[in-house]
Design an enzyme around this catalytic site. Structure first.
Site, PDB file in Angstrom:
ATOM      1  N   ASP A 265       0.850  -1.182   0.000  1.00 48.73           N
ATOM      2  CA  ASP A 265       0.000   0.000   0.000  1.00 48.73           C
ATOM      3  C   ASP A 265       0.891   1.238   0.000  1.00 48.73           C
ATOM      4  O   ASP A 265       1.897   1.302   0.685  1.00 48.73           O
ATOM      5  CB  ASP A 265      -0.942   0.006   1.201  1.00 48.73           C
ATOM      6  CG  ASP A 265      -0.220   0.205   2.528  1.00 48.73           C
ATOM      7  OD1 ASP A 265       0.760  -0.530   2.779  1.00 48.73           O
ATOM      8  OD2 ASP A 265      -0.625   1.090   3.314  1.00 48.73           O
ATOM      9  N   SER A 266       0.538   2.213  -0.818  1.00 44.59           N
ATOM     10  CA  SER A 266       1.226   3.501  -0.872  1.00 44.59           C
ATOM     11  C   SER A 266       2.720   3.311  -1.152  1.00 44.59           C
ATOM     12  O   SER A 266       3.079   2.739  -2.191  1.00 44.59           O
ATOM     13  CB  SER A 266       0.960   4.287   0.413  1.00 44.59           C
ATOM     14  OG  SER A 266       1.309   5.642   0.274  1.00 44.59           O
TER      15      SER A 266
END
Length: 308
Positions: A152-153
């Site tokens: 994520d990210s």
């Protein structure tokens, strides 16, 4: 659509909190916040901590095993946090949900953080951990022929870098990549309306993104490297099928969607799953937002099908 009511309340609460005085206070704060979050009930068979080889030393990692009889698929996961914060602890719940929802062993890896260890330290750690996991999959109760990366990210950025290296350096073969709101173009902010539309007031801000980039990229010229900004600079053919999640109220929304389009144009199967009403980081808030939980369950189901 409107901002999800759960996130509207969350953002209102966050606006009342004092801003961290520095990086160390930020790191301590995110650990405390993650520990206080409510959790969705989820069942995994086993969780154990271990260390895996990084590029320059051992890295903390956590292994999640799903219920049932293996060998299972193996997903190597890299946490977000702007390359400067967060850990396997802050993403423990997400990895439990990923393990159960995708019916996959999940190896969550804690790579070195900037600014103490700027680019390419995180990429090199992620790559070393992935290579080790592929070579030792049977010891982890997993099938090396059913291997995926996820993140994520900032962790999604590292996962993307691993797909490029796996293609260009002779493996390991990857069956899928699950990317949650990835940053894909460090130098192209003016090209994406979402940077302006969502640059303030929705958790991840333009100022914070600029801070993260300054910490991560000790040499500003590294912003153009394909491992950092794959959207404008990388060759995107012959990569594993991708699912890319974006959030409507996220500065990174448009470049995530553009990355899915670019993968498709290059012949790599890619699906874009938009998050109406969502903010950056929604994967960690499934117990607060039923809509976020639904999106993540759809993502886990996609990965499970990709790893059959």
């Amino acid at each position: 659509m409107p901002l999800d009511p759960s996130f509207q309340l969350l953002l209102q609460h966050m606006a009342t909190l004092p801003q961290p005085a520095g990086l160390q206070e930020m790191r301590a704060g995110v650990l405390a916040s993650a520990a206080a979050l409510p959790r969705r009930p989820v069942t995994v068979a086993a969780v154990r901590d271990l260390h895996v080889p990084g590029a320059e030393g051992a890295l903390p990692a956590r292994l999640y095993t799903p219920p049932g009889e293996g060998p299972f698929p193996l997903t190597v996961f890299f946490h977000g946090g702007g390359f400067v914060a967060y850990s396997i602890e802050t993403h423990d719940q997400l990895c439990r949900e990923l393990c159960a929802g995708a019916a996959s062993v999940v190896l969550s890896v804690e790579y070195r953080l900037a600014p103490e260890h700027p680019y390419p330290a995180g990429v090199n750690d992620a790559w070393a951990a992935l290579a080790w996991a592929a070579a030792h999959a049977p010891e982890l109760g997993a099938d090396p022929a059913r291997l995926a990366v996820a993140g994520d990210s900032a962790g999604a950025s590292l996962a993307v870098a691993c797909t490029l290296r796996a293609r260009d350096e002779g493996g390991p073969a990857l069956r899928a990549q699950l990317l949650m709101y990835p940053p894909t173009d460090f130098g192209g902010g003016e090209r994406y309306p979402s940077r302006r539309e969502n640059g303030n007031g929705f958790f991840l801000t333009e100022d914070r993104m600029a801070f993260f980039a300054q910490m991560y990229l000790a040499d500003p010229d590294h912003a153009a490297h394909p491992q950092v900004s794959p959207l404008p600079s990388a060759r995107l053919h012959d990569l594993p099928p991708a699912l890319i999640l974006t959030a409507e109220f996220d500065p990174l929304r448009d470049e995530g969607a553009a990355y899915a389009d670019a993968l498709t144009a290059a012949g790599t199967p890619a699906r874009h799953l938009p998050g109406p009403g969502m903010i950056h980081g929604f994967a960690n808030f499934t117990a607060l937002s039923p809509a976020a939980a639904g999106l993540m369950d759809e993502a886990f189901a996609w990965l499970k099908a990709a790893l059959v």
